[in-house]
Design a protein around this motif. Structure first.
Motif, PDB file in Angstrom:
ATOM      1  N   MET A   1      34.892  40.353  37.706  1.00 26.60           N
ATOM      2  CA  MET A   1      35.567  39.083  37.614  1.00 26.60           C
ATOM      3  C   MET A   1      35.629  38.484  39.011  1.00 26.60           C
ATOM      4  SD  MET A   1      39.675  39.250  36.878  1.00 26.60           S
ATOM      5  CE  MET A   1      40.126  40.782  37.633  1.00 26.60           C
ATOM      6  N   HIS A   2      35.601  37.162  39.071  1.00 25.63           N
ATOM      7  CA  HIS A   2      35.640  36.446  40.342  1.00 25.63           C
ATOM      8  C   HIS A   2      36.965  35.710  40.488  1.00 25.63           C
ATOM      9  CE1 HIS A   2      31.352  36.956  39.498  1.00 25.63           C
ATOM     10  NE2 HIS A   2      31.245  37.055  40.808  1.00 25.63           N
ATOM     11  N   ILE A   3      37.593  35.881  41.660  1.00 25.49           N
ATOM     12  CA  ILE A   3      38.819  35.166  41.990  1.00 25.49           C
ATOM     13  C   ILE A   3      38.647  34.557  43.376  1.00 25.49           C
ATOM     14  CG2 ILE A   3      40.249  36.751  40.613  1.00 25.49           C
ATOM     15  CD1 ILE A   3      41.274  37.897  43.346  1.00 25.49           C
ATOM     16  N   GLN A   4      39.604  33.745  43.780  1.00 26.37           N
ATOM     17  CA  GLN A   4      39.681  33.244  45.151  1.00 26.37           C
ATOM     18  C   GLN A   4      40.814  34.000  45.822  1.00 26.37           C
ATOM     19  OE1 GLN A   4      38.053  30.694  46.995  1.00 26.37           O
ATOM     20  NE2 GLN A   4      36.520  30.844  45.375  1.00 26.37           N
ATOM     21  N   LEU A  12      36.230  41.401  41.697  1.00 21.50           N
ATOM     22  CA  LEU A  12      37.041  42.558  41.334  1.00 21.50           C
ATOM     23  C   LEU A  12      36.607  43.074  39.972  1.00 21.50           C
ATOM     24  CD1 LEU A  12      40.629  41.188  42.093  1.00 21.50           C
ATOM     25  CD2 LEU A  12      39.323  42.758  43.508  1.00 21.50           C
ATOM     26  N   PRO A  13      36.844  44.354  39.701  1.00 18.76           N
ATOM     27  CA  PRO A  13      36.613  44.854  38.344  1.00 18.76           C
ATOM     28  C   PRO A  13      37.577  44.175  37.370  1.00 18.76           C
ATOM     29  CG  PRO A  13      36.951  46.666  39.897  1.00 18.76           C
ATOM     30  CD  PRO A  13      37.280  45.394  40.617  1.00 18.76           C
ATOM     31  N   ALA A  14      37.169  44.025  36.143  1.00 16.70           N
ATOM     32  CA  ALA A  14      38.029  43.431  35.115  1.00 16.70           C
ATOM     33  C   ALA A  14      39.267  44.301  34.920  1.00 16.70           C
ATOM     34  CB  ALA A  14      37.262  43.298  33.806  1.00 16.70           C
ATOM     35  N   GLY A  15      40.357  43.677  34.509  1.00 18.47           N
ATOM     36  CA  GLY A  15      41.578  44.408  34.192  1.00 18.47           C
ATOM     37  C   GLY A  15      42.447  44.753  35.383  1.00 18.47           C
ATOM     38  N   ALA A  50      48.534  40.573  35.394  1.00 15.22           N
ATOM     39  CA  ALA A  50      47.086  40.775  35.323  1.00 15.22           C
ATOM     40  C   ALA A  50      46.355  39.603  35.963  1.00 15.22           C
ATOM     41  CB  ALA A  50      46.655  40.927  33.871  1.00 15.22           C
ATOM     42  N   LEU A  51      45.280  39.914  36.658  1.00 16.14           N
ATOM     43  CA  LEU A  51      44.426  38.880  37.227  1.00 16.14           C
ATOM     44  C   LEU A  51      43.346  38.518  36.216  1.00 16.14           C
ATOM     45  CD1 LEU A  51      44.078  40.365  40.803  1.00 16.14           C
ATOM     46  CD2 LEU A  51      45.388  38.348  40.138  1.00 16.14           C
ATOM     47  N   THR A  52      42.956  37.244  36.211  1.00 19.52           N
ATOM     48  CA  THR A  52      41.912  36.784  35.303  1.00 19.52           C
ATOM     49  C   THR A  52      40.886  35.969  36.064  1.00 19.52           C
ATOM     50  OG1 THR A  52      43.184  34.816  34.707  1.00 19.52           O
ATOM     51  CG2 THR A  52      43.470  36.745  33.299  1.00 19.52           C
ATOM     52  N   ARG A  56      43.497  32.030  41.621  1.00 15.93           N
ATOM     53  CA  ARG A  56      43.591  31.767  43.068  1.00 15.93           C
ATOM     54  C   ARG A  56      44.791  32.569  43.580  1.00 15.93           C
ATOM     55  NH1 ARG A  56      41.049  27.825  45.348  1.00 15.93           N
ATOM     56  NH2 ARG A  56      39.844  26.282  44.236  1.00 15.93           N
ATOM     57  N   VAL A  57      44.507  33.481  44.488  1.00 16.12           N
ATOM     58  CA  VAL A  57      45.543  34.380  45.008  1.00 16.12           C
ATOM     59  C   VAL A  57      45.637  34.191  46.524  1.00 16.12           C
ATOM     60  CG1 VAL A  57      46.295  36.779  45.212  1.00 16.12           C
ATOM     61  CG2 VAL A  57      44.986  36.069  43.197  1.00 16.12           C
ATOM     62  N   GLU A  58      46.848  34.047  47.001  1.00 16.48           N
ATOM     63  CA  GLU A  58      47.120  34.019  48.442  1.00 16.48           C
ATOM     64  C   GLU A  58      48.031  35.190  48.745  1.00 16.48           C
ATOM     65  OE1 GLU A  58      45.912  31.800  50.735  1.00 16.48           O
ATOM     66  OE2 GLU A  58      44.773  30.791  49.170  1.00 16.48           O
TER      67      GLU A  58
END
Length: 66
Positions: A1-4, A12-15, A50-52, A56-58
């Motif tokens: 999975m892709h995040i900022q 990151l890996p899913a989940g 959970a991240l999806t 967008r994470v700071e």
């Protein structure tokens, strides 16, 4: 999975949870503030948040000094 993460692309890996991300960044046990999609997340909710894809994470951590 892709995040900022702090304005940069991050894969990151899913989940993954916020707690997983904090450990991955080697910031476990440190004083950190986390914003997820413009909302502050309390430390007590890191493990249950959970991240999806596209989040967008700071992450900001305190550095002591004098």
């Amino acid at each position: 999975m892709h995040i900022q993460l702090n304005g940069e692309p991050c894969e990151l890996p899913a989940g993954q949870s916020l707690a997983d991300l904090i450990e991955r960044l080697q910031l476990g046990g440190r004083r950190v503030a986390v914003e997820l999609n413009l909302e502050i997340v309390p430390r007590s909710q890191f493990a249950s948040t959970a991240l999806t894809e596209g989040d967008r994470v700071e992450v900001v951590h305190a550095i002591g000094g004098g």
